[in-house]
Enzyme design. Structure first.
Site, short mmCIF file in Angstrom:
data_model
loop_
_atom_site.label_atom_id
_atom_site.label_comp_id
_atom_site.label_asym_id
_atom_site.label_seq_id
_atom_site.Cartn_x
_atom_site.Cartn_y
_atom_site.Cartn_z
N SER A 157 86.62 71.45 102.84
CA SER A 157 87.32 72.68 103.20
C SER A 157 86.79 73.29 104.49
CB SER A 157 87.21 73.70 102.06
OG SER A 157 85.86 73.92 101.70
N THR A 194 92.69 58.65 109.61
CA THR A 194 94.05 58.82 109.09
C THR A 194 94.10 59.30 107.64
OG1 THR A 194 94.19 56.49 108.42
CG2 THR A 194 94.94 57.05 110.64
N ASP A 195 93.03 59.07 106.86
CA ASP A 195 93.10 59.40 105.43
C ASP A 195 93.46 60.87 105.19
OD1 ASP A 195 92.57 56.86 104.57
OD2 ASP A 195 90.43 57.19 104.23
N THR A 247 88.77 55.69 111.98
CA THR A 247 88.90 54.26 112.29
C THR A 247 88.97 53.99 113.78
OG1 THR A 247 90.03 53.87 110.18
CG2 THR A 247 90.35 52.22 111.90
N ASP A 261 83.72 60.56 108.53
CA ASP A 261 84.70 59.68 107.92
C ASP A 261 85.72 60.61 107.29
OD1 ASP A 261 86.14 58.21 105.94
OD2 ASP A 261 84.58 56.69 105.93
N SER A 262 86.97 60.49 107.63
CA SER A 262 87.93 61.51 107.20
C SER A 262 88.08 61.58 105.68
CB SER A 262 89.30 61.29 107.85
OG SER A 262 89.94 60.14 107.33
#
Length: 330
Positions: free
Chosen positions: A65, A93-94, A14, A59-60
């Protein structure tokens, strides 16, 4: 004498987005904007800066893995070349707590402080927390001791990565750590297979026990052939062992992959020897995860599997305090 420097490594999230008609999306101008922001933060501190970017940015929510190991390899290469005083990694942050926890193991012997940060609001949004979080992270990175543990800087706080979790999807104080670092960490062990050819990173999944769970559900959790499983148990390590077929399913799983028990509670931890049902889990082969968070448990198990640890050695290392991720045995 040259001034201390900080490496800022942007991976996406973000913080680097802007509002569009289709919702938040990556800002193509962010690389130049981040350079300017970092320069403004560093100049009054007398700190030199270098900004690098993970390509492509992620995008988190799509982190997998391989994400954290890839970031760790890139950071190690840049630290060897540029020798910064500290490293700041920006991340969505996700899954920030998962990546930061894995980096605590991957970079535990780096010898350079590493701080992970991000923001709940894009860099250009009204009231954005991006500048404050970056400022805190940069200050912490250049002031921490060389062997300081990997930390998260967010919402005015600094949290040990292996103890932190995202607890709020909206608040600017989105992260917290319920427990302090475990005392007396033993450090990162040598890899069991340092000369082996590269392999696909281990996939570690989690499975949360709920009252309706059956043995078939537990078996299904391993249906995609993960390399390890974290079992989110009740209380101090309890589960429905009287459920038909449950113990048999656990025995089957533990004979195939490592299974680690942690608690669903926000504090406290697992003690498989406390209750009879916990001892049944232990007898089935389940590893005691003490007070590991879900982020630390999945990260640590994946890290050790990737380094070739198996069997009794893996169990001993999972139950040992390596970088402060769990309470040391009394």
């Amino acid at each position: 004498m040259s001034s201390p420097s900080v490496l800022v490594f942007a991976t996406g999230g973000t913080i680097g987005m802007r509002e569009t008609d289709a919702g938040l999306a990556p800002d193509p101008d962010f690389p130049e904007i981040l350079e300017a922001i970092v320069s403004r933060i560093c100049a009054p501190l007398g700190i030199a800066s270098r900004v690098n970017h993970l390509l492509p940015a992620i995008d988190s929510a799509n982190a997998d893995s391989e994400t954290a190991p890839k970031i760790a390899r890139a950071v190690r290469a840049r630290v060897r070349t540029h020798r910064p005083r500290g490293v700041v990694i920006t991340h969505g942050t996700d899954t920030l707590a998962y990546t930061a926890s894995r980096l605590a193991f991957e970079l535990g012997d780096l010898g350079v402080p590493v701080i992970v940060t991000g923001s709940q609001l894009p860099h250009g949004a009204a009231g954005t927390d991006a500048i404050d979080n970056l400022t805190l992270a940069i200050r912490a990175a250049v002031r921490a001791a060389p062997g300081a543990p990997v930390s998260i800087a967010f919402g005015g706080g600094l949290f040990p990565a292996v103890r932190a979790t995202k607890h709020d999807s909206v608040s600017l104080s989105a992260f917290r750590a319920e427990l302090p670092l475990g005392a007396g960490p033993s450090g990162i062990p040598a890899a069991a297979n340092p000369d082996d050819a590269p392999h696909a990173p281990a996939r570690v999944l989690s499975f949360r026990l709920v009252p309706a769970v059956t043995a078939a559900d537990l078996r299904a959790a391993a249906g995609g052939s993960p390399d390890g499983l974290v079992l989110e148990c009740y209380g101090s390590g309890n589960g429905p062992t009287a459920r038909p077929g449950m113990l048999g399913a656990l025995h089957e799983l533990c004979a195939t992959i490592p299974v680690v028990a942690i608690t669903q509670c926000t504090s406290g931890g697992v003690d498989l020897a406390r209750y009879a049902v916990g001892r049944e889990l232990q007898a089935a082969g389940v590893i005691d995860g003490s007070d590991l968070t879900i982020e630390a448990a999945t990260s640590k198990l994946g890290f050790l599997l990737d380094r070739g640890h198996t069997g009794g050695e893996l169990r001993a290392l999972m139950e040992a305090n390596l970088v402060g991720e769990l309470r040391s045995a009394s």
